[in-house]
Design an enzyme around this catalytic site. Structure first.
Site, mmCIF file in Angstrom:
data_model
loop_
_atom_site.group_PDB
_atom_site.id
_atom_site.type_symbol
_atom_site.label_atom_id
_atom_site.label_comp_id
_atom_site.label_asym_id
_atom_site.label_seq_id
_atom_site.Cartn_x
_atom_site.Cartn_y
_atom_site.Cartn_z
ATOM 1 N N LYS A 75 5.961 3.520 8.042
ATOM 2 C CA LYS A 75 4.746 4.724 8.441
ATOM 3 C C LYS A 75 3.047 3.361 8.728
ATOM 4 O O LYS A 75 2.572 3.524 9.077
ATOM 5 C CB LYS A 75 4.359 5.473 7.579
ATOM 6 C CG LYS A 75 3.385 6.574 7.502
ATOM 7 C CD LYS A 75 3.201 7.080 5.925
ATOM 8 C CE LYS A 75 4.122 7.811 5.202
ATOM 9 N NZ LYS A 75 3.878 8.707 4.259
ATOM 10 N N GLN B 205 7.679 4.004 3.904
ATOM 11 C CA GLN B 205 5.798 3.830 3.513
ATOM 12 C C GLN B 205 5.455 2.444 4.331
ATOM 13 O O GLN B 205 4.406 2.585 5.241
ATOM 14 C CB GLN B 205 5.133 3.752 2.636
ATOM 15 C CG GLN B 205 3.617 3.113 1.944
ATOM 16 C CD GLN B 205 3.307 4.974 1.915
ATOM 17 O OE1 GLN B 205 3.818 6.005 1.041
ATOM 18 N NE2 GLN B 205 2.136 4.940 2.349
ATOM 19 N N ASN C 191 -1.581 19.186 -2.310
ATOM 20 C CA ASN C 191 -2.313 18.441 -1.482
ATOM 21 C C ASN C 191 -2.191 18.286 -0.016
ATOM 22 O O ASN C 191 -3.128 19.623 1.000
ATOM 23 C CB ASN C 191 -2.784 17.029 -1.990
ATOM 24 C CG ASN C 191 -3.845 16.162 -1.055
ATOM 25 O OD1 ASN C 191 -3.038 15.932 0.043
ATOM 26 N ND2 ASN C 191 -4.596 16.430 -1.270
ATOM 27 N N LYS D 231 0.704 -1.421 -0.092
ATOM 28 C CA LYS D 231 -0.362 -0.161 0.103
ATOM 29 C C LYS D 231 0.597 1.090 -0.396
ATOM 30 O O LYS D 231 1.658 1.434 0.925
ATOM 31 C CB LYS D 231 -0.602 -0.235 0.952
ATOM 32 C CG LYS D 231 -2.189 1.388 1.474
ATOM 33 C CD LYS D 231 -2.858 0.981 0.507
ATOM 34 C CE LYS D 231 -3.719 2.080 0.508
ATOM 35 N NZ LYS D 231 -3.822 3.365 -0.789
ATOM 36 N N GLY E 129 -2.511 8.428 -4.081
ATOM 37 C CA GLY E 129 -1.174 9.801 -5.176
ATOM 38 C C GLY E 129 -0.112 9.812 -4.325
ATOM 39 O O GLY E 129 -0.480 9.833 -3.184
ATOM 40 N N ASP E 130 0.212 10.682 -4.909
ATOM 41 C CA ASP E 130 1.581 11.753 -4.019
ATOM 42 C C ASP E 130 1.936 12.769 -4.963
ATOM 43 O O ASP E 130 0.741 12.962 -5.858
ATOM 44 C CB ASP E 130 2.558 10.500 -4.077
ATOM 45 C CG ASP E 130 3.531 10.804 -3.529
ATOM 46 O OD1 ASP E 130 3.992 10.220 -2.211
ATOM 47 O OD2 ASP E 130 4.307 11.421 -3.560
ATOM 48 N N LYS F 270 5.489 1.664 -3.442
ATOM 49 C CA LYS F 270 5.246 3.005 -4.102
ATOM 50 C C LYS F 270 5.156 2.649 -5.203
ATOM 51 O O LYS F 270 6.412 1.911 -5.324
ATOM 52 C CB LYS F 270 6.644 3.646 -2.845
ATOM 53 C CG LYS F 270 6.419 5.321 -3.252
ATOM 54 C CD LYS F 270 4.979 5.975 -2.014
ATOM 55 C CE LYS F 270 5.054 7.180 -2.131
ATOM 56 N NZ LYS F 270 4.228 7.268 -1.363
ATOM 57 N N THR G 201 -4.270 13.637 4.554
ATOM 58 C CA THR G 201 -2.400 14.218 5.529
ATOM 59 C C THR G 201 -2.638 15.319 5.614
ATOM 60 O O THR G 201 -2.184 15.349 7.236
ATOM 61 C CB THR G 201 -1.458 14.168 3.571
ATOM 62 O OG1 THR G 201 -2.256 13.046 3.261
ATOM 63 C CG2 THR G 201 -0.266 14.018 4.354
ATOM 64 N N SER H 200 -6.886 6.327 3.893
ATOM 65 C CA SER H 200 -7.343 5.201 2.517
ATOM 66 C C SER H 200 -7.382 3.942 2.766
ATOM 67 O O SER H 200 -7.928 3.258 2.781
ATOM 68 C CB SER H 200 -5.750 5.250 2.178
ATOM 69 O OG SER H 200 -5.320 5.785 0.761
HETATM 70 P P1 NDP Z 1 1.163 17.886 -4.941
HETATM 71 O O1 NDP Z 1 1.849 17.325 -6.378
HETATM 72 O O2 NDP Z 1 -0.124 18.184 -4.731
HETATM 73 O O3 NDP Z 1 2.151 19.061 -3.974
HETATM 74 C C1 NDP Z 1 3.698 18.998 -3.721
HETATM 75 C C2 NDP Z 1 4.064 20.495 -4.226
HETATM 76 O O4 NDP Z 1 5.638 21.024 -3.262
HETATM 77 C C3 NDP Z 1 4.051 21.673 -4.890
HETATM 78 O O5 NDP Z 1 3.585 22.333 -4.609
HETATM 79 C C4 NDP Z 1 5.111 21.370 -6.038
HETATM 80 O O6 NDP Z 1 5.543 22.514 -6.253
HETATM 81 C C5 NDP Z 1 6.346 21.174 -4.328
HETATM 82 N N1 NDP Z 1 7.524 20.483 -5.037
HETATM 83 C C6 NDP Z 1 7.111 18.875 -5.153
HETATM 84 N N2 NDP Z 1 8.254 18.950 -6.206
HETATM 85 C C7 NDP Z 1 9.317 19.602 -5.447
HETATM 86 C C8 NDP Z 1 10.455 19.668 -6.134
HETATM 87 N N3 NDP Z 1 11.088 18.390 -6.496
HETATM 88 N N4 NDP Z 1 11.325 20.989 -4.873
HETATM 89 C C9 NDP Z 1 10.579 21.917 -4.970
HETATM 90 N N5 NDP Z 1 8.373 21.930 -5.088
HETATM 91 C C10 NDP Z 1 8.695 20.982 -5.383
HETATM 92 O O7 NDP Z 1 2.234 17.001 -3.833
HETATM 93 P P2 NDP Z 1 1.477 16.234 -1.919
HETATM 94 O O8 NDP Z 1 1.464 17.046 -1.625
HETATM 95 O O9 NDP Z 1 0.809 14.914 -2.148
HETATM 96 O O10 NDP Z 1 3.047 15.302 -1.663
HETATM 97 C C11 NDP Z 1 3.521 16.753 -1.351
HETATM 98 C C12 NDP Z 1 4.691 15.509 -0.116
HETATM 99 O O11 NDP Z 1 3.782 15.128 0.827
HETATM 100 C C13 NDP Z 1 5.615 14.635 -0.991
HETATM 101 O O12 NDP Z 1 6.700 14.448 0.056
HETATM 102 C C14 NDP Z 1 4.798 13.293 -0.490
HETATM 103 O O13 NDP Z 1 5.531 12.097 -0.549
HETATM 104 C C15 NDP Z 1 4.039 13.327 0.795
HETATM 105 N N6 NDP Z 1 2.710 12.934 1.200
HETATM 106 C C16 NDP Z 1 1.704 13.078 0.144
HETATM 107 C C17 NDP Z 1 0.660 11.744 0.563
HETATM 108 C C18 NDP Z 1 -0.659 12.325 0.010
HETATM 109 O O14 NDP Z 1 -1.859 11.849 0.645
HETATM 110 N N7 NDP Z 1 -0.514 13.188 -0.591
HETATM 111 C C19 NDP Z 1 0.743 11.634 2.034
HETATM 112 C C20 NDP Z 1 1.667 11.594 2.874
HETATM 113 C C21 NDP Z 1 2.922 12.595 2.586
HETATM 114 P P3 NDP Z 1 5.134 23.058 -7.241
HETATM 115 O O15 NDP Z 1 3.581 22.584 -7.904
HETATM 116 O O16 NDP Z 1 6.486 23.691 -8.140
HETATM 117 O O17 NDP Z 1 6.045 21.379 -8.381
HETATM 118 O O1 2IT Z 2 3.544 9.148 1.517
HETATM 119 C C1 2IT Z 2 2.166 8.478 1.213
HETATM 120 O O2 2IT Z 2 1.580 7.870 2.853
HETATM 121 C C2 2IT Z 2 0.743 8.524 0.137
HETATM 122 N N1 2IT Z 2 1.100 9.091 -0.211
HETATM 123 C C3 2IT Z 2 -0.184 8.282 0.656
HETATM 124 C C4 2IT Z 2 -0.228 6.458 0.215
HETATM 125 C C5 2IT Z 2 -1.554 6.002 0.649
HETATM 126 O O3 2IT Z 2 -1.782 4.501 0.487
HETATM 127 O O4 2IT Z 2 -2.867 6.653 0.733
#
Ligand code: NDP
Ligand code: 2IT
Length: 447
Positions: free
Chosen positions: A115, A112, A242, A91, A166-167, A127, A210, A379
């Site tokens: 976590k 993951q 997100n 997952k 997603g991620d 992942k 998240t 999730s």
């Molecule tokens: P999104 O794609 O929704 O947003 C990512 C954000 O981070 C954007 O603002 C993006 O800017 C910025 N970003 C991404 N890559 C870079 C980079 N290389 N340098 C600078 N800024 C960057 O992703 P999420 O919000 O879903 O994910 C953000 C983080 O949270 C990740 O590390 C992800 O693994 C983690 N995460 C996500 C979960 C989820 O449920 N979605 C759960 C747990 C953790 P720009 O648009 O300019 O690229």
């Molecule tokens: O990093 C994370 O925990 C996620 N991107 C969400 C994983 C999930 O299966 O909901």
């Protein structure tokens, strides 16, 4: 590392994967924490638990060929790292970003697994993703790519096998296209993906989970460890995706003021608090850059260079963008400004020397493996609802999320206390998860 078995294992991983720096970094985090418990557990070495637990069970790689709107043919690399099914189906999310490599996905899949073991739900860890760059692509190109990606990935998925979500670069829109095509290919409607819109079998609160979970974790930790709360605190949040948006929403609801947010091009700074409706319009509705924020709120100032966000004076820092975005230089600014707490919304956003500096200055640090577990927790609740053929209310799920995050805090804090390291949540999370996973491995024999 004091323990010779751990040391030997770390060097073996380094030799085997010399270029996989992110994966080695995630391994190093785990090993430096569990060093303290090895002498009491000879069975970990006897059954070679380290090598077996840190090496992914399976790494799937494939070619993704797709046609853009001008009929140009493109090739991207696609992957799924199925790290561990010790306590449930694989997952974890899918990431679409040009920086995606096998090393990045191996670190994410390893984290993951740790976590997911905290959530109390029966989920293993995985992942996947691609080096595809969604920026500047039309809606149709996104759909075409998602379908080409799923054409390969579907062989490896299933509600009892592997359940992606997603991620970075994969939100509800992409999950919809991926899931729709998965159903077309398999002729089955199952919870083989999470993070879906509620219109197609998703769960309420998953989109917020998240970020909300991060804010619940921070508020709990502040209450239990610092005798204060989010109320009135000035908060820096990197990213505006997100995780960042819904962390900001809950921080504001809990009485905090979010004074800065960013994307990969720059950041905005507001003296009082960001206008989150404006951020949502820019990022969710229009898919624009944060640079346009001053068009919506003239109290916000835009600056290039997102790393400078960490130079702003604040109480709490929430890195919510990507790995290794918060390095020692950035932490130095936070330290100089007497930051009270750093909590990771992103996965592994703080570099190792950044963490060392935070510890040196006794700044409360909440590692992502615990602090951002709310997304995968909900999730898990999405899978449960679909399997049960029912839907639960927003309040029910939100309550379970809140309690779940409190439970995670208690579990890791308790573990840290057990070793007289009450303030070290990084140690607590690694030891708690490792013991749980090692136990699961020992019980299932050498397989
Ligand atoms: P999104 O794609 O929704 O947003 C990512 C954000 O981070 C954007 O603002 C993006 O800017 C910025 N970003 C991404 N890559 C870079 C980079 N290389 N340098 C600078 N800024 C960057 O992703 P999420 O919000 O879903 O994910 C953000 C983080 O949270 C990740 O590390 C992800 O693994 C983690 N995460 C996500 C979960 C989820 O449920 N979605 C759960 C747990 C953790 P720009 O648009 O300019 O690229
Ligand atoms: O990093 C994370 O925990 C996620 N991107 C969400 C994983 C999930 O299966 O909901």
């Amino acid at each position: 590392m004091q323990n010779t078995y751990l040391d030997k294992q770390y060097h073996a991983f380094k030799q085997r994967y010399p270029n996989e720096t992110e994966y080695l970094q995630a391994i190093h985090h785990v090993l430096t924490s569990i060093d303290a418990i090895m002498d009491d557990h000879p069975e970990y070495e006897a059954y070679n638990i380290i090598e077996r637990l840190l090496e992914p069970e399976r790494v799937i790689g494939f070619k993704v060929t797709w046609l853009d709107d001008n009929n140009q043919v493109h090739v991207n690399r696609g992957y799924r790292v199925q790290h561990s099914a010790l306590i449930g189906p694989y997952k974890g999310g899918l990431r679409f970003h040009p920086s995606v490599t096998q090393s990045v996905l191996k670190f994410l899949a390893l984290e993951q697994t740790f976590k997911n073991s905290l959530t109390t739900l029966p989920m293993g860890g995985g992942k996947g993703g691609s080096d595809f760059d969604p920026k500047g692509k039309s809606n149709r190109e996104i759909m075409t790519f998602c379908q080409a990606f799923m054409r390969e990935l579907f062989h490896h998925l299933g509600e009892d096998v592997d359940v992606p979500a997603g991620d970075i670069g994969v939100g509800q829109r992409e999950v919809g296209y991926l899931y729709g095509y998965y159903k077309k290919l398999t002729n089955q409607v199952t919870s083989s993906m999470t993070g879906k819109d509620t219109a197609i079998g998703g769960s309420l609160v998953r989109q917020e989970a998240t970020g909300y979970g991060l804010a619940y974790f921070v508020d709990t930790a502040l209450r239990k460890m610092k005798n204060t709360s989010l109320k009135g605190k000035k908060v820096l949040i990197s990213g505006s995706g997100n995780v960042a948006i819904y962390a900001a929403e809950k921080v504001i609801e809990l009485g905090g003021n979010v004074i800065a947010m960013s994307d990969s091009s720059g950041y905005i700074h507001c003296e009082e608090c960001v206008d989150l409706d404006a951020i949502k319009t820019i990022k969710e509705e229009k898919r624009e850059r944060i640079k346009t924020y001053p068009d919506y709120d003239d109290k916000g100032k835009y600056h290039d260079d997102p790393a400078k966000l960490w130079e702003i004076d604040a109480d709490i820092a929430l890195p919510c963008a990507t790995q290794n975005e918060l390095d020692a230089t950035a932490v130095k600014h936070l330290v100089d400004n007497s930051i009270m707490m750093v909590a990771e919304g992103a996965n592994m956003p703080t570099t190792e020397d950044g963490i060392a500096l935070l510890r040196q200055h006794e700044i409360l640090f909440a590692p992502g493996k615990a602090a951002n577990a709310g997304g995968v927790l909900v999730s898990g609740l999405e899978i449960a609802q679909q399997a049960q053929f029912s839907t639960w209310s927003f309040d029910t799920i939100n309550q379970r999320l809140k309690e779940g995050m409190k439970g995670i805090f208690e579990a890791i804090h308790q573990t840290a206390k057990e070793f007289n390291k009450a303030d070290d949540l990084q140690f607590g999370v690694n030891v708690y998860s490792f013991r749980k996973l090692a136990n699961a491995m020992l019980q299932q024999g050498v397989v």
